[in-house]
Write a protein that holds these residues in place. Structure first.
Motif, PDB file in Angstrom:
ATOM      1  N   TYR A  85       0.826  -1.204   0.000  1.00  0.00           N
ATOM      2  CA  TYR A  85       0.000   0.000   0.000  1.00  0.00           C
ATOM      3  C   TYR A  85       0.864   1.260   0.000  1.00  0.00           C
ATOM      4  O   TYR A  85       0.580   2.212  -0.741  1.00  0.00           O
ATOM      5  CB  TYR A  85      -0.938   0.002   1.207  1.00  0.00           C
ATOM      6  N   ALA A  86       1.911   1.257   0.789  1.00  0.00           N
ATOM      7  CA  ALA A  86       2.812   2.415   0.808  1.00  0.00           C
ATOM      8  C   ALA A  86       3.425   2.649  -0.575  1.00  0.00           C
ATOM      9  O   ALA A  86       3.504   3.790  -1.052  1.00  0.00           O
ATOM     10  CB  ALA A  86       3.913   2.204   1.847  1.00  0.00           C
ATOM     11  N   GLU A  87       3.845   1.570  -1.210  1.00  0.00           N
ATOM     12  CA  GLU A  87       4.420   1.701  -2.555  1.00  0.00           C
ATOM     13  C   GLU A  87       3.387   2.235  -3.538  1.00  0.00           C
ATOM     14  O   GLU A  87       3.690   3.056  -4.409  1.00  0.00           O
ATOM     15  CB  GLU A  87       4.953   0.335  -3.012  1.00  0.00           C
ATOM     16  N   HIS A  88       2.146   1.796  -3.385  1.00  0.00           N
ATOM     17  CA  HIS A  88       1.082   2.230  -4.284  1.00  0.00           C
ATOM     18  C   HIS A  88       0.801   3.726  -4.129  1.00  0.00           C
ATOM     19  O   HIS A  88       0.662   4.448  -5.123  1.00  0.00           O
ATOM     20  CB  HIS A  88      -0.182   1.425  -4.009  1.00  0.00           C
ATOM     21  N   VAL A  89       0.737   4.195  -2.891  1.00  0.00           N
ATOM     22  CA  VAL A  89       0.498   5.617  -2.639  1.00  0.00           C
ATOM     23  C   VAL A  89       1.599   6.461  -3.283  1.00  0.00           C
ATOM     24  O   VAL A  89       1.328   7.452  -3.981  1.00  0.00           O
ATOM     25  CB  VAL A  89       0.401   5.897  -1.129  1.00  0.00           C
ATOM     26  N   GLY A 126       1.326  11.646 -11.260  1.00  0.00           N
ATOM     27  CA  GLY A 126       0.455  12.752 -11.609  1.00  0.00           C
ATOM     28  C   GLY A 126      -0.755  12.977 -10.749  1.00  0.00           C
ATOM     29  O   GLY A 126      -1.534  13.898 -11.007  1.00  0.00           O
ATOM     30  N   CYS A 127      -0.954  12.154  -9.713  1.00  0.00           N
ATOM     31  CA  CYS A 127      -2.093  12.352  -8.830  1.00  0.00           C
ATOM     32  C   CYS A 127      -1.696  13.279  -7.680  1.00  0.00           C
ATOM     33  O   CYS A 127      -0.536  13.334  -7.290  1.00  0.00           O
ATOM     34  CB  CYS A 127      -2.593  11.014  -8.288  1.00  0.00           C
ATOM     35  N   ASP A 128      -2.668  14.007  -7.159  1.00  0.00           N
ATOM     36  CA  ASP A 128      -2.373  15.008  -6.140  1.00  0.00           C
ATOM     37  C   ASP A 128      -2.420  14.468  -4.720  1.00  0.00           C
ATOM     38  O   ASP A 128      -1.812  15.044  -3.814  1.00  0.00           O
ATOM     39  CB  ASP A 128      -3.355  16.174  -6.261  1.00  0.00           C
ATOM     40  N   GLY A 129      -3.148  13.393  -4.504  1.00  0.00           N
ATOM     41  CA  GLY A 129      -3.247  12.856  -3.161  1.00  0.00           C
ATOM     42  C   GLY A 129      -4.078  11.592  -3.144  1.00  0.00           C
ATOM     43  O   GLY A 129      -4.472  11.060  -4.195  1.00  0.00           O
ATOM     44  N   VAL A 130      -4.340  11.087  -1.943  1.00  0.00           N
ATOM     45  CA  VAL A 130      -5.035   9.811  -1.794  1.00  0.00           C
ATOM     46  C   VAL A 130      -6.109   9.909  -0.725  1.00  0.00           C
ATOM     47  O   VAL A 130      -6.029  10.715   0.205  1.00  0.00           O
ATOM     48  CB  VAL A 130      -4.053   8.668  -1.441  1.00  0.00           C
ATOM     49  N   ARG A 165      -1.733  15.783   1.489  1.00  0.00           N
ATOM     50  CA  ARG A 165      -2.149  14.982   0.334  1.00  0.00           C
ATOM     51  C   ARG A 165      -3.043  13.804   0.728  1.00  0.00           C
ATOM     52  O   ARG A 165      -3.433  13.017  -0.143  1.00  0.00           O
ATOM     53  CB  ARG A 165      -0.916  14.442  -0.397  1.00  0.00           C
ATOM     54  N   VAL A 166      -3.378  13.668   1.990  1.00  0.00           N
ATOM     55  CA  VAL A 166      -4.140  12.509   2.461  1.00  0.00           C
ATOM     56  C   VAL A 166      -5.475  12.955   3.049  1.00  0.00           C
ATOM     57  O   VAL A 166      -5.517  13.809   3.932  1.00  0.00           O
ATOM     58  CB  VAL A 166      -3.335  11.714   3.501  1.00  0.00           C
ATOM     59  N   MET A 167      -6.561  12.380   2.540  1.00  0.00           N
ATOM     60  CA  MET A 167      -7.919  12.677   2.990  1.00  0.00           C
ATOM     61  C   MET A 167      -8.572  11.362   3.437  1.00  0.00           C
ATOM     62  O   MET A 167      -9.254  10.710   2.650  1.00  0.00           O
ATOM     63  CB  MET A 167      -8.739  13.314   1.868  1.00  0.00           C
ATOM     64  N   PRO A 168      -8.377  10.938   4.672  1.00  0.00           N
ATOM     65  CA  PRO A 168      -8.950   9.663   5.090  1.00  0.00           C
ATOM     66  C   PRO A 168     -10.475   9.695   5.127  1.00  0.00           C
ATOM     67  O   PRO A 168     -11.083  10.699   5.513  1.00  0.00           O
ATOM     68  CB  PRO A 168      -8.392   9.464   6.505  1.00  0.00           C
TER      69      PRO A 168
END
Length: 300
Positions: free
Chosen positions: A32-36, A43-47, A80-83
């Motif tokens: 999961y860390a590698e994927h983020v 090109g993505c702004d966050g997760v 960059r993280v919106m849980p």
């Protein structure tokens, strides 16, 4: 047309991340860390961890907290993280929001109460309680699954009372964007379903909480930026070619479909936790064909 600068943590492409599971259905935090990190590098702004695509309903409280910590560390910037902090009870949702704040997240995503068909008074109280965590709250309107509809009038009231800063709009009714802009012009609109991205971008969306960038981040980034800058010459053919895939984001089997597309794109999608079952043969064939067509066209 130049792209407007990203001025808020919830702007841009926020990927509702799928959660890699091992064959025994335990969470693979390293994957999961590698994927983020890979999503942000492409090109993505966050997760957005712990959303429906992240199978949050099947996770323990401890697993949810660890997923958020993993995402913040891997992103390198908590903004960059919106849980997702949705829960059946307001007190539990508030605890998840407090944990997100402690982990360093920049904002949280919250469904309305969904254990029953809550009335307006209950919805207002629910968002007010979670907003006390101190982080900006993005509302998630998904009346198909929650049976609670955050109408433009209700969203405007939530925003006026300080409960929310933005809404992930998943109703599919693009007409609402214009009413919302009239009633609450300072409330940010985020596209919440992949298959209405272009329509909501044309209506003024400043972000996309997206599913399919899990498999095709660079292509989805190209599509998003063309959509929000009204570059229809680029956006329309790309949107049309991807739409057979993007439509899966609004189907019951969206988690399985997106994870299969990830596997086909060389990522780690893997299994889902029960009660989700593998796709039926006809569904798998449709997702496989659409994904392979996108990959053959260079949509990576």
């Amino acid at each position: 047309m130049a792209l407007a600068p990203r001025t808020r943590p919830w702007h841009g492409i926020m990927v509702a991340t799928a959660l890699p599971l091992r064959d025994d259905h335990s969470v693979d935090h390293d994957a999961y860390a590698e994927h983020v990190a890979w999503l942000i590098a492409n090109g993505c702004d966050g997760v957005v961890p712990n959303g429906s695509l992240g199978e949050y309903q099947t996770l323990t409280d401890e697993e949810r907290a660890e997923v958020v910590r993993t995402a913040v560390e891997a992103a390198g910037d908590g903004a960059r993280v919106m849980p997702g902090v949705s829960a059946y009870g307001s007190a539990q949702a508030r605890r998840f929001a407090d944990q997100a704040a402690e982990a360093g997240a920049g904002s949280v995503l919250l469904l309305p109460p969904n254990a029953y068909r809550a009335d307006e008074r209950a919805v207002l109280a629910h968002y007010a309680e979670v907003a006390r965590c101190g982080l900006p709250v993005v509302a998630y309107n998904n009346p198909h699954d929650t049976r609670v509809d955050l109408t433009p009038a209700l969203l405007a009231r939530l925003h006026c009372e300080g409960g929310i800063v933005a809404v992930k709009e998943f109703s599919g009714d693009v007409r609402r964007a214009y009413e919302l802009a009239e009633l609450a012009p300072s409330l940010d609109l985020l596209a919440g379903a992949d298959d209405v991205l272009l329509e909501l971008a044309a209506a003024g969306a400043v972000g996309w909480i997206a599913g399919y960038p899990n498999a095709l981040p660079a292509t989805c980034a190209t599509l998003y930026h063309a959509a929000v800058t009204r570059d229809l010459q680029t956006a329309l053919p790309l949107y049309s070619s991807l739409h057979p895939l993007l439509r899966w984001d609004t189907r019951t089997e969206f988690v399985q479909a997106i994870k299969l597309s990830m596997d086909l794109a060389g990522r780690r999608g893997g299994p889902c936790r029960p009660p989700r079952l593998p796709l039926e043969a006809e569904q798998e064939a449709a997702v496989r064909a659409a994904t392979e067509k996108a990959l053959a066209a260079g949509h990576m």
